[in-house]
Design an enzyme around this catalytic site. Structure first.
Site, PDB file in Angstrom:
ATOM      1  N   LYS A   1       1.478   4.070   7.256  1.00  0.00           N
ATOM      2  CA  LYS A   1       0.882   5.214   6.514  1.00  0.00           C
ATOM      3  C   LYS A   1       1.164   6.377   6.724  1.00  0.00           C
ATOM      4  CE  LYS A   1      -2.645   2.209   4.833  1.00  0.00           C
ATOM      5  NZ  LYS A   1      -1.737   0.875   5.775  1.00  0.00           N
TER       6      LYS A   1
ATOM      7  N   SER B   1       0.713  -1.370   0.385  1.00  0.00           N
ATOM      8  CA  SER B   1      -0.001  -0.610   0.333  1.00  0.00           C
ATOM      9  C   SER B   1       0.928   1.619   0.242  1.00  0.00           C
ATOM     10  CB  SER B   1      -0.908  -0.032   1.292  1.00  0.00           C
ATOM     11  OG  SER B   1      -0.160   0.558   2.192  1.00  0.00           O
TER      12      SER B   1
END
Length: 237
Positions: free
Chosen positions: A196, A158
């Protein structure tokens, strides 16, 4: 979104252009990526061109222009890139640092520090947080800078457009706060850890992937605890 091989080829071409002023040959690309045939390089080049990362110039041999790099602006060497993490990568097979920017002074040049590896971190769907120290890795002191540090093995894709690949070892500086744009280790609901980009959106916190295949997570602050900031990567080939 780039695959690991696409990212490695893009970086190799960009580095050769900066060093020699000309792109590598297809044979050099094949050898650098440890591929058996040049057909694989042709497919990777086509994919990079279709995604807008490179441009092949017509009627010229070995004429490849790098248009952009992941998480940078249109010109990889210019100052117009948007704010974001450009990883300092220690290449495990070469034993040298390829810094994206200076992370410290010269006082600690040559000195290494043992950094504990605390488990795995998801660069994808959050996984259960791991707190067990398994072993240590040696990192250059001038890369780490001040403060406490630990490492986590990245699992998932991701964050691939930020240059963070599945299997990388993420080097984390312990911190319980973050600025907008930082890439962080975020603990969600005290049980799931994820890597993230951190942003504030009004009264909420956004945890953003660097891969269009994944969704941004918007959470209230009481569900998110920052456990550190990403400062670099250790990568084996």
């Amino acid at each position: 979104m780039l695959t690991r091989k696409q990212y490695e080829l893009l970086r190799f071409i960009n580095e050769r252009l900066k060093e020699a002023g000309v792109p590598p040959s297809f044979d050099e690309m094949k050898d650098a990526l440890d591929l058996r045939s040049k057909s694989g390089i042709h497919r990777l080049i086509t994919a990079l061109e279709e995604r807008g990362f490179i441009r092949r110039l017509p009627n010229r041999a070995r004429a490849i222009e790098v248009i952009k790099l992941p998480e940078l602006g249109v010109n990889p060497g210019g100052g117009n890139g948007r704010r974001g993490f450009t990883p300092s990568v220690i290449e495990g097979n070469l034993g040298r640092v390829r810094p994206a920017a200076s992370l410290g002074g010269d006082d600690d040049s040559g000195r290494t520090v043992a950094v504990p590896v605390m488990g795995r971190i998801a660069a994808g769907t959050p996984i259960e947080a791991l707190q067990t120290r398994s072993h240590t890795i040696s990192m250059p002191a001038d890369m780490l800078g001040s403060g406490e540090h630990y490492a986590l093995e990245v699992r998932g894709d991701s964050m691939v457009d930020a240059g963070i690949l599945d299997g990388d070892m993420a080097l984390i500086q312990k911190n319980d706060s973050a600025d907008t744009g930082d890439i962080v280790v975020a603990l969600i609901d005290e049980e799931e850890a994820t890597l993230k980009r951190f942003r504030r959106r009004g009264a909420s916190i956004a945890l953003e992937p660097a891969n269009a295949a994944y969704e941004v997570r918007i959470l209230p602050p009481n569900r998110v605890r920052i456990q550190g900031k990403l400062i670099g990567l250790y990568r084996k080939y």
